[in-house]
Enzyme design. Structure first.
Site: not given
Ligand code: C5P
Length: 307
Positions: A20, A147
């Site tokens: 990401k 995350d």
């Protein structure tokens, strides 16, 4: 009388999980629990780790690929903790061999460790037939790290709370990125501590998503997205690693629309117009000596996927 047929050994399960980049990382003041409230806009990009789960007599981790000498192969690996957590919730032993094929930069601010945890969770769930519903998988991901839920979900999403409370976001196009991987990692807790130090005398506002940024994602317009990229951790990452500013300047001079530190760093991310511009920026970064290696990728990318 015929002997009972032994249960068949389940076939290995391989899960692919994306990296990401944070296109907005708005950070609030430290909370009483030490975490920071965020408005964290995640975009998954097409650099992938793979996690293969195979039946074994005990929990074991092996790894191959980029920088695997830098990841722990014991129970401190987040992928091992994911297997243990799922097994504990279902009252079984975490007997699995997890093999990680790494392509996401290690400790680079691109959620490589989180990707491996999400991949291990999905792979073990399939291997053990635990059949955890999506809501349980997401809750387990949130226990493993802020995350990790996004690694499962992929695409683009707004993360609130400490980043684990996700709302999927619409994205109207494909964005082209170049990533400059720095030498060595940066510790996420250390970067947050530096953020606290740098903001100690300021009134840190409550983090809010940027309407302009959400609109740019929705329309798929890279120039508009470039104008609204922000990372509140960037000053802290640059304070701990001043050399990153040379990589940022190199990519910008080579034609990137915008440059920023990815998450807590030290990977730097460059949003570019198209694949031609990506090559130009990548070549300039590689030639500059301001980073160890350069990667290109597009986003959004799908979340954790069983192959
Ligand atoms: O959730 P995770 O384990 O990935 O967080 C690692 C560290 O990063 C935390 O221990 C904390 O120091 C910091 N952090 C934070 N605020 C967040 C997310 C992470 O302070 N929202």
């Amino acid at each position: 009388m015929t002997a009972p047929t032994p249960a068949p050994t389940p076939a290995p399960v391989t899960v692919r999980v994306p990296a990401k980049v944070n296109v907005q990382l708005a950070v609030g003041a430290a909370r009483p629990d030490g975490f920071h409230d965020l408005a964290n806009v995640f975009l998954a990009v097409g650099l992938y780790d793979q996690v293969t789960a195979t039946p074994a007599d005990a929990l074991r981790i092996t790894a191959e690929g980029h920088d695997v000498d830098q990841i722990p192969l014991d129970r401190t690996n987040l992928a091992a903790r994911a297997a243990e957590l799922l097994a504990a919730r279902h009252g079984i032993e975490p007997n699995v061999h997890l093999h990680i094929t790494k392509d996401i930069p290690v400790a680079g601010g691109m959620a490589g460790g989180s990707a491996d945890a999400a991949g291990a969770l999905l792979a073990c769930d399939a291997l053990w037939g635990t059949g955890a519903p999506r809501s349980e998988l997401l809750a387990l991901c949130a226990e493993l790290g802020s995350d990790v839920p996004f690694s499962l979900v992929g695409g683009a999403a707004l993360g609130r709370g400490r980043g684990e409370l996700l709302t999927p976001l619409p994205v109207g196009g494909t964005f082209h990125w170049v990533f400059a991987v720095a030498d060595g990692g940066l510790s996420t807790p250390a970067v947050y501590r530096e953020f606290d130090r740098l903001t100690a005398d300021t009134d840190v506002p409550a983090p809010e998503p940027s309407p302009a940024l959400l609109a740019a994602l929705e329309t798929g317009d890279p120039t508009a997205l470039a104008a609204s990229l922000t990372n509140d951790l960037q000053p802290a990452a640059l304070s701990l690693r001043p050399s990153l500013s040379a990589a940022l300047a190199t990519g910008t001079a080579a034609g990137a629309l915008a440059a920023l530190v990815s998450g807590s760093g030290p990977t730097t991310a460059f949003l570019v117009e198209d694949p031609g511009s990506a090559r130009q920026v990548a070549d300039a970064l590689q030639a500059s000596g301001t980073c160890r290696t350069v990667r290109t990728a597009t986003g959004p990318a799908p979340g954790a996927t069983t192959l």
